[in-house]
Motif scaffolding. Structure first.
Motif, mmCIF file in Angstrom:
data_model
loop_
_atom_site.group_PDB
_atom_site.id
_atom_site.type_symbol
_atom_site.label_atom_id
_atom_site.label_comp_id
_atom_site.label_asym_id
_atom_site.label_seq_id
_atom_site.Cartn_x
_atom_site.Cartn_y
_atom_site.Cartn_z
ATOM 1 N N ARG B 63 -5.894 -5.806 -1.414
ATOM 2 C CA ARG B 63 -6.817 -4.755 -1.890
ATOM 3 C C ARG B 63 -7.265 -3.867 -0.734
ATOM 4 O O ARG B 63 -7.712 -2.737 -0.954
ATOM 5 N N PHE B 64 -7.160 -4.405 0.454
ATOM 6 C CA PHE B 64 -7.518 -3.646 1.658
ATOM 7 C C PHE B 64 -6.240 -3.028 2.219
ATOM 8 O O PHE B 64 -5.275 -3.735 2.548
ATOM 9 N N SER B 65 -6.241 -1.722 2.312
ATOM 10 C CA SER B 65 -5.079 -1.030 2.854
ATOM 11 C C SER B 65 -5.564 0.087 3.764
ATOM 12 O O SER B 65 -6.737 0.478 3.739
ATOM 13 N N GLY B 66 -4.641 0.597 4.548
ATOM 14 C CA GLY B 66 -5.055 1.625 5.495
ATOM 15 C C GLY B 66 -3.972 2.643 5.723
ATOM 16 O O GLY B 66 -2.855 2.566 5.178
ATOM 17 N N HIS B 67 -4.339 3.573 6.552
ATOM 18 C CA HIS B 67 -3.395 4.632 6.902
ATOM 19 C C HIS B 67 -3.821 5.211 8.232
ATOM 20 O O HIS B 67 -5.024 5.275 8.543
#
Lengths: 112, 114
Positions: B63-67
């Protein structure tokens, strides 16, 4: 990364030296000792780090025992602005990019 | 030099919603790490980005994502928010160099999930 043990809280009188202990009895030969602090409502701030020799900078001194199983962070003349949570972190590599594993730290309260 | 900046400062969301937090690293830094700090605890590592790729990841669900963008700024996205996601989210920047030893932290974003 080796586990660290710190007292949950300490008090220090303003103007006196604050000595914050950290136990890291399982430290490996290639692991560094880092100290960060977090003043209330701010992000953590780097203080100092070392491998086996004592280190000093403008903020503090780091004393590492000869067997490297423990260390002490010394703030030579504590001020009210030094009130913060202090984290002792042990990790491989002096490179900054490796993740930091924070414990619960020591809440240092500097008293007027 | 403005140091590490984060936005917004505070955020209130409802369970099940999605949130995006933003971070601009210190000038000259190429690596961004994200940490979650629950009340009364030390920060916990979420993940790290370098050259727009996730380089390391802590024990956090998908559920935790980044960029990370070409200008090195970064976003943290959290989907399907839970009450337990309420925390201070910290961004730290650094250089991916063995000689660089310090991570610089921003002031954090306080997320409250109701």
């Amino acid at each position: 990364d080796a586990k660290t043990t710190q007292p949950p809280s300490m008090d220090c009188a303003e103007g006196r030296a604050a000595n914050l202990p950290c136990n890291h009895s399982t430290i490996s030969g290639n692991e560094y000792v880092y100290w960060y602090r977090q003043i209330h409502s701010q992000g953590p701030q780097y203080i100092i780090h070392g491998l086996k020799n004592n280190e000093t900078n403008e903020m503090a001194s780091l004393i590492i025992t000869e067997d490297r199983k423990s260390s002490t962070l010394i703030l030579p003349h504590a001020t009210l602005r030094d009130t913060a949570v202090y984290y002792c972190i042990v990790r491989v590599s002096s490179g900054s990019a490796r993740q930091l594993t924070f414990g619960s730290g020591t809440q240092l309260t500097v008293l007027p | 030099d403005a140091g590490v900046t984060q936005s917004p400062t505070h955020l209130i969301k409802t369970r099940g919603q999605q949130v995006t937090l933003r971070c601009s690293p210190k000038s000259g830094h190429d690596t961004v790490s994200w940490y979650q700090q629950a009340l009364g605890q030390g920060p916990q590592f979420i993940f790290q980005y370098y050259e727009e790729e996730e380089r390391q990841r802590g024990n956090f669900p998908d559920r935790f994502s980044g960029h990370q963008f070409p200008n090195y700024s970064s976003e943290l996205n959290v989907n399907a928010l839970l009450l337990g996601d309420s925390a201070l989210y910290l961004c730290a920047s650094s250089l991916l160099s063995p000689s660089a030893y310090e991570q610089y932290f921003g002031p954090g974003t306080r997320l409250t999930v109701t």
